[in-house]
Design an enzyme around this catalytic site. Sequence first.
Site, PDB file in Angstrom:
ATOM      1  N   GLU A 133       4.366  -0.154   5.111  1.00 26.82           N
ATOM      2  CA  GLU A 133       4.175   0.534   6.387  1.00 26.82           C
ATOM      3  C   GLU A 133       4.032   2.043   6.240  1.00 26.82           C
ATOM      4  OE1 GLU A 133       6.170   0.831  10.876  1.00 26.82           O
ATOM      5  OE2 GLU A 133       7.136  -0.384   9.332  1.00 26.82           O
ATOM      6  N   LYS A 188       5.106  -4.349  13.644  1.00 33.28           N
ATOM      7  CA  LYS A 188       6.033  -5.236  14.342  1.00 33.28           C
ATOM      8  C   LYS A 188       5.374  -6.605  14.379  1.00 33.28           C
ATOM      9  CE  LYS A 188       9.903  -3.564  15.362  1.00 33.28           C
ATOM     10  NZ  LYS A 188      10.002  -3.274  13.940  1.00 33.28           N
ATOM     11  N   PRO A 208       0.790  -1.235   0.000  1.00 41.63           N
ATOM     12  CA  PRO A 208       0.000   0.000   0.000  1.00 41.63           C
ATOM     13  C   PRO A 208       0.820   1.282   0.000  1.00 41.63           C
ATOM     14  CG  PRO A 208      -0.018  -0.997   2.174  1.00 41.63           C
ATOM     15  CD  PRO A 208       0.679  -1.967   1.276  1.00 41.63           C
ATOM     16  N   PHE A 209       2.130   1.185   0.213  1.00 39.42           N
ATOM     17  CA  PHE A 209       2.945   2.400   0.249  1.00 39.42           C
ATOM     18  C   PHE A 209       4.155   2.280  -0.676  1.00 39.42           C
ATOM     19  CE2 PHE A 209       0.699   2.105   4.305  1.00 39.42           C
ATOM     20  CZ  PHE A 209       0.000   3.289   4.267  1.00 39.42           C
TER      21      PHE A 209
END
Length: 432
Positions: free
Chosen positions: A235, A251, A217-218
Site C-alpha cells: 500500500e 480496503k 510494490p512497496f
Amino acid sequence: MYLRSVKTIRLESVENFKNQLLLWSQQFDDVIWLDSNSYIQDYSNYDAVLAVDAFSNIKTSYHQAFQKLRAYQSNTKDWIFGYLTYDLKNAVEDLSSTNFDGLKFPDLYFFQPKKLFLIKDHRLEIKYLKCVENDIEEDLRKIYDYTEPQNHPAKKNIKIKLRIHKDAYFEKVTQMLAHIHRGDIYEANFCQEFYAENTRIDPLETYIKLNKISKPPFATFMKTGNNYVLSASPERYLKKEGLRVLSQPIKGTARRSQDLHLDSLYKTALANDSKERSENIMIVDLVRNDLSKIAIKGSVRVDELCNIYTFNQVHQMISTVTAKVDSDTHPVDILENTFPMGSMTGAPKISAMRIIEALEETKRGVYSGAIGYISPEGDFDFNVVIRSILYNATNRYVSYSVGGAITSKSNPLKEYEECLIKAKAMRTVLEN
C-alpha cells in the site's frame, strides 16, 4: 542546498545488482531500501532506491514532531529518508498512546544519506554528497565483488504469542460494533499484535524471505541502529510529484488460490462484495476530506474507485485519490494534514482513533505509520507500514501486527480469519 556528485551507469543484470547492493548496505547503521519488485503500476518513479550512511538526522518524540521535521527538511534541502509512526496522531490531535510498547522506536526518524542509489529500468543513478564523492568508484567495485558472509547463526525456534487471544478479539470487535450501532463511528481499523520475546533473527535474511513470498510494490528494508523494519507492504500512503498529490488507500482483502478458476472466483467475489466496497468508499471519502485541507479548491478527485489488484498472497481492493497543491505548500504540511492515513484509522477519524486506542492492547509505533523519502525539490513517496516484521535487536523483541476494518456489517469470526490471512507470510517466515 547540499551538492551531490552524480554518476549514471547501465546495469546489465538489475536483479543481481540489487541483491549485491542490499548485501553491501548492511555495513551501515542507517539503511533504507525501497523496492517495487517490478510490480506493474502507473505511479512509480523508481524500481528500487537505496539510501545509506547518515550525514545528519532528526530523531524525536511526537511533541512538535511535524514542526521539527519541517525545519529539518527546509534546512537540508536535500534527500531525506525515514519513518513516521502512527503515534504522531498525538501531534496533530488531542490524543495519546498509552498501550504496551515492546519495540520502543522513536516516534519520528529521518536521515540525510551520504550515499544514494536510484534504479529505474536498467539505469542506475548514484548521488553522493561531496564529502564522500571519491568513494563512488571504490564502492561500485566492492558492490560488484561483494560476497555474503557464511557465518550464519544457528536457527532457533521462534515462539509466536498473541497479544489478544481469539475470545478477547471477539469481545473487542463486539464492543467496536456497539460503538458503530450507537453512531459513534462508521468504521474503524482494529489491529492486533503477534510477538516473540528474547528472540534473535537475521534481519536481512528475514526480509529477503518475506519479500520473496509477497513481492509487493512497496517493500522496505529499514535499519536505524538496532531497530529494523522488514516490510512487504502493498500500500502507498501518499506521493507528491510537482504540484500533484496522490493517495491509494487499500480496503478489501480476499485470499488467493493456486487453482486458477477458484482464484478468479475469489477475485470476482471481492469486486462484488458490498461490505468491502462500503469500507473502501468510506475511506475514500475520508482521504478526500484530508486532502481538501491542503489542496487547491475543487482539485480533489477520485481517479479509480474499488479496483482489484492482485498480489502473491492476496487480492486487494484499491482506490486512487488525487489533488493539486499550491507551489508554496510545504511537503511536510501535506503529510501533517493527512496523517495518519485513513485506511489505518476509520471514520470519523478522530473518534475512530480514540476508540482504537481504548480497545487495542499494543502501541502501534511504526506499524500503520509510513516509510519513505522527501526529495530536494519537495516531492515525496511514502508507503503504509503493513505486512511488516518489526525488530528491536537490543531488546530482542520481534513484532508484527495485522488489522481489518470493522463496519456495521462485520462478522467477528470472518474478521479474525482475514487477520490470519494477512499474517500468514510473516508467521511463515519467522517460524520457517
